[in-house]
Structures are given as C-alpha cells and as structure tokens.
Motif scaffolding. Structure first.
Motif, PDB file in Angstrom:
ATOM      1  N   ALA A  15       0.842  -1.196   0.000  1.00 19.96           N
ATOM      2  CA  ALA A  15       0.000   0.000   0.000  1.00 19.96           C
ATOM      3  C   ALA A  15       0.879   1.248   0.000  1.00 19.96           C
ATOM      4  O   ALA A  15       2.012   1.235   0.484  1.00 19.96           O
ATOM      5  CB  ALA A  15      -0.910  -0.015   1.213  1.00 19.96           C
ATOM      6  N   PHE A  16       0.347   2.341  -0.544  1.00 18.76           N
ATOM      7  CA  PHE A  16       1.107   3.594  -0.610  1.00 18.76           C
ATOM      8  C   PHE A  16       0.168   4.764  -0.382  1.00 18.76           C
ATOM      9  O   PHE A  16      -1.044   4.669  -0.577  1.00 18.76           O
ATOM     10  CB  PHE A  16       1.829   3.727  -1.959  1.00 18.76           C
ATOM     11  N   SER A  17       0.732   5.886   0.039  1.00 17.80           N
ATOM     12  CA  SER A  17      -0.040   7.108   0.291  1.00 17.80           C
ATOM     13  C   SER A  17       0.387   8.181  -0.687  1.00 17.80           C
ATOM     14  O   SER A  17       1.551   8.249  -1.086  1.00 17.80           O
ATOM     15  CB  SER A  17       0.191   7.602   1.720  1.00 17.80           C
ATOM     16  N   LEU A  21      -4.848  12.604  -0.529  1.00 22.35           N
ATOM     17  CA  LEU A  21      -5.802  11.500  -0.442  1.00 22.35           C
ATOM     18  C   LEU A  21      -5.990  11.115   1.016  1.00 22.35           C
ATOM     19  O   LEU A  21      -5.038  11.113   1.796  1.00 22.35           O
ATOM     20  CB  LEU A  21      -5.322  10.291  -1.245  1.00 22.35           C
ATOM     21  N   ASP A  22      -7.227  10.776   1.374  1.00 21.98           N
ATOM     22  CA  ASP A  22      -7.548  10.482   2.764  1.00 21.98           C
ATOM     23  C   ASP A  22      -6.968   9.164   3.266  1.00 21.98           C
ATOM     24  O   ASP A  22      -6.573   9.055   4.419  1.00 21.98           O
ATOM     25  CB  ASP A  22      -9.067  10.449   2.957  1.00 21.98           C
ATOM     26  N   ALA A  23      -6.929   8.165   2.403  1.00 23.64           N
ATOM     27  CA  ALA A  23      -6.517   6.827   2.850  1.00 23.64           C
ATOM     28  C   ALA A  23      -5.417   6.284   1.942  1.00 23.64           C
ATOM     29  O   ALA A  23      -5.293   6.701   0.788  1.00 23.64           O
ATOM     30  CB  ALA A  23      -7.718   5.883   2.816  1.00 23.64           C
ATOM     31  N   PRO A  24      -4.627   5.345   2.451  1.00 21.13           N
ATOM     32  CA  PRO A  24      -3.620   4.700   1.597  1.00 21.13           C
ATOM     33  C   PRO A  24      -4.291   3.931   0.456  1.00 21.13           C
ATOM     34  O   PRO A  24      -5.406   3.440   0.593  1.00 21.13           O
ATOM     35  CB  PRO A  24      -2.910   3.734   2.546  1.00 21.13           C
ATOM     36  N   PHE A  53      -0.176  11.584 -14.618  1.00 23.49           N
ATOM     37  CA  PHE A  53      -1.452  11.265 -13.985  1.00 23.49           C
ATOM     38  C   PHE A  53      -1.470   9.796 -13.606  1.00 23.49           C
ATOM     39  O   PHE A  53      -1.118   8.945 -14.418  1.00 23.49           O
ATOM     40  CB  PHE A  53      -2.623  11.530 -14.943  1.00 23.49           C
ATOM     41  N   ILE A  54      -1.904   9.494 -12.388  1.00 22.22           N
ATOM     42  CA  ILE A  54      -2.089   8.111 -11.983  1.00 22.22           C
ATOM     43  C   ILE A  54      -3.594   7.876 -11.890  1.00 22.22           C
ATOM     44  O   ILE A  54      -4.327   8.702 -11.352  1.00 22.22           O
ATOM     45  CB  ILE A  54      -1.370   7.784 -10.653  1.00 22.22           C
ATOM     46  N   HIS A  55      -4.042   6.776 -12.452  1.00 23.15           N
ATOM     47  CA  HIS A  55      -5.463   6.462 -12.469  1.00 23.15           C
ATOM     48  C   HIS A  55      -5.809   5.586 -11.269  1.00 23.15           C
ATOM     49  O   HIS A  55      -5.233   4.521 -11.085  1.00 23.15           O
ATOM     50  CB  HIS A  55      -5.835   5.751 -13.775  1.00 23.15           C
ATOM     51  N   LEU A  56      -6.742   6.054 -10.461  1.00 18.68           N
ATOM     52  CA  LEU A  56      -7.215   5.328  -9.294  1.00 18.68           C
ATOM     53  C   LEU A  56      -8.654   4.911  -9.546  1.00 18.68           C
ATOM     54  O   LEU A  56      -9.405   5.672 -10.135  1.00 18.68           O
ATOM     55  CB  LEU A  56      -7.147   6.201  -8.037  1.00 18.68           C
ATOM     56  N   PRO A  57      -9.114   3.759  -9.139  1.00 20.64           N
ATOM     57  CA  PRO A  57      -8.453   2.730  -8.355  1.00 20.64           C
ATOM     58  C   PRO A  57      -7.527   1.887  -9.219  1.00 20.64           C
ATOM     59  O   PRO A  57      -7.440   2.077 -10.433  1.00 20.64           O
ATOM     60  CB  PRO A  57      -9.612   1.890  -7.820  1.00 20.64           C
TER      61      PRO A  57
END
Length: 66
Positions: A15-17, A21-24, A53-57
C-alpha cells in the motif's frame, strides 16, 4: 501545440499514500499517463514532460484474505 501522451502500468507491492488522499491506496497495478510537449527550436526532436497522472483505483489489486 502538439502534446503526446504515453501510458505505462506500474505495480506497487505494498500500500502507498499520496498527498491529498484520505486513505492509503492498495497494492496493485495502476495506469500512469505522461503528457509531453515538443521542445521548440532545437536541432533534433526532443520532448519535455509537462504532466503525469495516476489512475485510481488500481487496475488489479490483491484482495485481502479473510
């Protein structure tokens, strides 16, 4: 002006932060886009990165076992 976008997939093994962002974010594979523009007035073609740009999730993530 011409802009090119290249895509790559990165894998995080844990996991990374990220700031803002609120959560890892969970471990897994994420798509990252890089926008680049040409550098003008040079003797050869060159590109300068102007954004990433990183695409989440995640594209795929390991789900925790219960």
């Amino acid at each position: 002006m011409t802009v090119r976008t290249t895509q790559t997939v990165v894998r995080f093994s844990s996991a990374f932060s990220l700031p803002g962002l609120d959560a890892p974010q969970p471990a897994g594979e994420y798509r990252v886009d890089h926008d680049e523009e040409p550098i003008e007035a040079v003797s050869r073609l060159a590109w300068r990165r102007v954004a990433s740009f990183i695409h989440l999730p995640a594209i795929s993530a390991q789900r925790p076992t219960q």
